[in-house]
Design an enzyme around this catalytic site. Structure first.
Site, short mmCIF file in Angstrom:
data_model
loop_
_atom_site.label_atom_id
_atom_site.label_comp_id
_atom_site.label_asym_id
_atom_site.label_seq_id
_atom_site.Cartn_x
_atom_site.Cartn_y
_atom_site.Cartn_z
N GLU A 153 -4.18 1.65 -7.50
CA GLU A 153 -4.50 2.86 -6.74
C GLU A 153 -3.66 4.02 -7.25
O GLU A 153 -2.50 4.16 -6.86
CB GLU A 153 -4.20 2.67 -5.26
CG GLU A 153 -4.98 1.59 -4.56
CD GLU A 153 -4.67 1.60 -3.06
OE1 GLU A 153 -5.57 1.91 -2.28
OE2 GLU A 153 -3.52 1.32 -2.69
N HIS B 176 0.85 -1.18 0.00
CA HIS B 176 0.00 0.00 0.00
C HIS B 176 0.89 1.24 0.00
O HIS B 176 1.94 1.28 0.63
CB HIS B 176 -0.91 0.00 1.22
CG HIS B 176 -1.99 1.03 1.16
ND1 HIS B 176 -1.77 2.35 1.48
CD2 HIS B 176 -3.30 0.94 0.80
CE1 HIS B 176 -2.89 3.03 1.33
NE2 HIS B 176 -3.84 2.21 0.91
#
Length: 237
Positions: A157, A86
């Site tokens: 993302e 992430h």
């Protein structure tokens, strides 16, 4: 069936989580919804038979890494998924060089990995695709055996979108997600699911749902409010 992943990050305390669980009871599809709560509250979800994941794992199976939590400890808590890479982990904890180790270890333990990739700013298609390609290869190291089953998922993302309430337009997403799928198919001989993450909310989910190549969503802020999250899940087909 699309995957719906709720990433709570460092939010919510125990009473908040207990109330959340009470309010969503029997109102979501447990087969395609995965919760990523803070580590202290993982057990609260797994005890209710929800699919639950960790927001990160250590790159070592065991050892003297103060502050880390091992994959074996997480398995005992009931996780079946983990996020790896992430952008916040990459940004604040210099995570990049350990990504491939985390991916290998989790897959070895039959934990499904959601590998997060994404560019930090808008630029030319070529620059974006080269950046994403490098992130994929860094994580997988051209190891075809890593994704011989269906335990690896990509979460795309675009970092510039996260928390901004601004999402890429549909053509941008269609082209970028197509590139990711085609690249992995051609390089690793595997069809792979690609989720979208980045300011997914009630205002833009109908737009995102028009993109058939999206296999699910990694949802941050909107997942924290049970009413918003339930409303969002009803819009996802």
């Amino acid at each position: 069936m699309k995957l719906i992943c709720a990433n709570f990050k460092m939010n919510l305390l125990e009473n908040d989580v207990l109330n959340y669980l009470k309010k969503i009871n029997n109102k979501i599809n447990k087969k395609n919804t995965i919760f990523f709560p803070s580590i202290p509250y993982i057990k609260l979800f797994s005890n209710k038979n929800y699919q639950v994941g960790s927001q990160d794992i250590s790159f070592l199976e065991f050892g003297s890494i103060t502050g880390d939590i091992s994959v074996n400890q997480l398995i005992e808590l009931g996780i079946t998924y983990t996020l790896v890479g992430h952008f916040e982990r990459r940004k604040y904890f210099d995570d990049d060089k350990y990504i491939s180790k985390k991916v290998k270890l989790a897959l070895k333990k039959n934990i499904k990995v959601i590998l997060c990739i994404g560019e930090s700013m808008k630029s030319s298609d070529e620059e974006i695709y080269n950046f994403l390609k490098d992130e994929i290869n860094e994580a997988l190291e051209n190891n075809l055996d890593l994704i011989k089953n269906d335990n690896l998922i990509i979460a795309y993302e675009p970092i510039w979108s996260i928390g901004s309430k601004v999402i890429p337009d549909n053509n941008y997403l269609i082209n970028t997600i197509s590139f990711i799928k085609d690249y992995i198919k051609n390089t690793y001989q595997k069809d792979i699911k690609v989720l979208y993450g980045g300011s997914v909310n009630l205002e833009n989910i109908d737009i995102l749902e028009k993109i058939k190549k999206i296999d699910g969503y990694l949802i941050g802020g909107t997942s924290l409010n049970y009413e918003d999250f339930l409303a969002l899940t009803k819009k996802i087909k």
